[in-house]
Design a protein around this motif. Sequence first.
Motif, mmCIF file in Angstrom:
data_model
loop_
_atom_site.group_PDB
_atom_site.id
_atom_site.type_symbol
_atom_site.label_atom_id
_atom_site.label_comp_id
_atom_site.label_asym_id
_atom_site.label_seq_id
_atom_site.Cartn_x
_atom_site.Cartn_y
_atom_site.Cartn_z
ATOM 1 N N HIS A 90 11.256 1.372 -6.851
ATOM 2 C CA HIS A 90 10.121 0.941 -6.032
ATOM 3 C C HIS A 90 8.859 0.763 -6.887
ATOM 4 O O HIS A 90 7.984 -0.032 -6.546
ATOM 5 N N ASP A 91 8.797 1.483 -7.971
ATOM 6 C CA ASP A 91 7.693 1.308 -8.910
ATOM 7 C C ASP A 91 7.761 -0.064 -9.584
ATOM 8 O O ASP A 91 6.748 -0.583 -10.062
ATOM 9 N N SER A 146 9.611 14.159 -1.237
ATOM 10 C CA SER A 146 9.660 12.699 -1.059
ATOM 11 C C SER A 146 8.383 12.177 -0.409
ATOM 12 O O SER A 146 7.858 11.128 -0.810
ATOM 13 N N ALA A 147 7.893 12.890 0.591
ATOM 14 C CA ALA A 147 6.654 12.465 1.245
ATOM 15 C C ALA A 147 5.475 12.570 0.269
ATOM 16 O O ALA A 147 4.628 11.672 0.203
ATOM 17 N N ALA A 150 5.425 9.707 -2.243
ATOM 18 C CA ALA A 150 4.908 8.462 -1.661
ATOM 19 C C ALA A 150 3.385 8.519 -1.544
ATOM 20 O O ALA A 150 2.691 7.540 -1.852
ATOM 21 N N GLU A 151 2.853 9.676 -1.131
ATOM 22 C CA GLU A 151 1.391 9.808 -1.040
ATOM 23 C C GLU A 151 0.742 9.628 -2.416
ATOM 24 O O GLU A 151 -0.280 8.955 -2.546
ATOM 25 N N GLU A 153 1.915 7.963 -4.954
ATOM 26 C CA GLU A 153 2.030 6.563 -5.377
ATOM 27 C C GLU A 153 1.002 5.677 -4.663
ATOM 28 O O GLU A 153 0.430 4.764 -5.254
ATOM 29 N N VAL A 154 0.792 5.954 -3.372
ATOM 30 C CA VAL A 154 -0.205 5.160 -2.633
ATOM 31 C C VAL A 154 -1.598 5.449 -3.182
ATOM 32 O O VAL A 154 -2.404 4.529 -3.383
ATOM 33 N N LEU A 155 -1.880 6.727 -3.460
ATOM 34 C CA LEU A 155 -3.194 7.080 -4.018
ATOM 35 C C LEU A 155 -3.392 6.400 -5.378
ATOM 36 O O LEU A 155 -4.488 5.926 -5.695
ATOM 37 N N LEU A 157 -2.152 3.565 -6.225
ATOM 38 C CA LEU A 157 -2.401 2.151 -5.919
ATOM 39 C C LEU A 157 -3.863 1.939 -5.529
ATOM 40 O O LEU A 157 -4.506 0.964 -5.929
ATOM 41 N N ILE A 158 -4.397 2.883 -4.737
ATOM 42 C CA ILE A 158 -5.780 2.765 -4.262
ATOM 43 C C ILE A 158 -6.776 2.921 -5.412
ATOM 44 O O ILE A 158 -7.792 2.233 -5.472
#
Lengths: 331, 331
Positions: A90-91, A146-147, A150-151, A153-155, A157-158
Amino acid sequence: MGADRGEDALARLNRLVAQDLQACNTLIIQRMQSPVALIPQLAAHIIAAGGKRLRPLLTLATSRLCGYEGARHVALAACVEFIHTATLLHDDVVDESALRRGQASANALFGNKASVLVGDFLFARAFQLMIEDKNLEVLRILAGASATIAEGEVLQLITQNDLSSTEAQYLEVIQGKTAALFAAAARLGAVVGDRPQAEAEALDAYGNNLGIAFQLVDDALDYSAEQARLGKTVGDDFREGKITLPVLTAFHAGDAAEQEFWRRTLEAGEQNDDDFAEAQRLIARHRGIERTIERAELYGNAALKALEIFPNGEARAALADVVRFCIERAR
Amino acid sequence: MGADRGEDALARLNRLVAQDLQACNTLIIQRMQSPVALIPQLAAHIIAAGGKRLRPLLTLATSRLCGYEGARHVALAACVEFIHTATLLHDDVVDESALRRGQASANALFGNKASVLVGDFLFARAFQLMIEDKNLEVLRILAGASATIAEGEVLQLITQNDLSSTEAQYLEVIQGKTAALFAAAARLGAVVGDRPQAEAEALDAYGNNLGIAFQLVDDALDYSAEQARLGKTVGDDFREGKITLPVLTAFHAGDAAEQEFWRRTLEAGEQNDDDFAEAQRLIARHRGIERTIERAELYGNAALKALEIFPNGEARAALADVVRFCIERAR
């Protein structure tokens, strides 16, 4: 060289759990199969690429440390590797903006969509495997990790392309995207070994601190002249506009012209062929790599400290080796 | 019009589980929260977009059918919706090739990467939620469905742009990408209701057949002139080169020139502004929509048949309504 010393450093660990690791690898190959042929093809491309299997090794070694003698840890180590592989896939997904900048993407061979869907399959497989273990604590640990991944990775991205993001945010990113799975992988040993809560928490702290140290070193190496000399890929983080500690160090210590350089290259994403070399020079000027490694050493020491409640022996020594491996590959 | 009759058809179902659905929606909002603000923002964009909540409604209604009176089904319905939302987000991911053709992507607002990562978060949240239910059968059903969905999506990707793919492959795709979650959602009612295996299997068959019927109708509507007249989006499958039953029908019944048209537009991906209208004409000429709907009716009847082992009553009638809703929106 650092890389060779690093491999040596893992020799004791690999010897300690050699049979378990082989069983784990067999299970990984077996459980990534699917009648849909692209799935094992693409999965093999990443899984067989011969990573160090660092995360599953943690589960295998901590299980040994906790005196566990059954076979549950092999399947759980495979779960951990599947989750890691799914996040790698996914990366690989890139955005239109990245494509427009003409970057070679790691998913060039198969495309965005295949990377996403095969990652989903491996993630689902990981859950199927861990359900077979029938232990709710195991499930809670791995679903929670896992959660958190994902958090993180989103951070990431931001905060990408944003030089106003803070060191605290950076640490939150790497805690999520990297350390959470290291912590879960290590903690599982105490669960299968049925050890007291204090030991589970010590192994969690070990994995968490180790993961942060590992990622700090990774982020330092991405600007390392020595790595480039060894033929390793450098500059990925720079091209993607990731705001890592070497960059934050150089940016905050830099003069107006230097800050303008970082704004153009990382925030506006306007990069010329010479810019990465300039980024390396500016980071070197402000000792960005050394400071990042020093920080990694602090976390590495915390990881070693967390091991101290366990009796001295081969398993503990092997886990301590992992810390040294993570730090020494930077030297 | 079809759409309005369709909404009416779900009125009984919505009335039957109104309170449960409200509790489920509250839980969804609550559990999609994260300190990383982009996650609830992006998730709300899809979750609050006001779908019909068809899949969670199945779990709520089958739980009622099975005489269950506790609260477990509400959280499980939320799980089902999270898994569905995660797959929607991952479906939004587009490839470089698609971007090159200049298509507007559903993820235009947030980008590929955000869609993937927030989808991952929701998927992990779904697992956290279902682990709280502490029932291994529930976990097996939902993890199994998740793996099957990913396999179906990968198979769809492989058969895309390939007119030699068969009707059997097409059915395998829609069984995986759509019917597997319908089947799991419906089966959960028998699990929480602690009903015998035969009833679990009947509900699984109901959901599976319903899901296939639902997707067949969806694929027919994507070429419907009536849908276009109602202002609904049509032509997505055509633009993406998906090989659906209306296309396979027209392709195999078509003459050489028609087959050449499909090869150019779907296999080579060379599409002009007039081509979708031509595709609609060719499908109409060979009754591709009617034949797809007829097929959907067969699966719909199988779904109704599977309900017959349950006593007649409001819950069973509401579940039968769902079948009619799925078929009638095509009329």
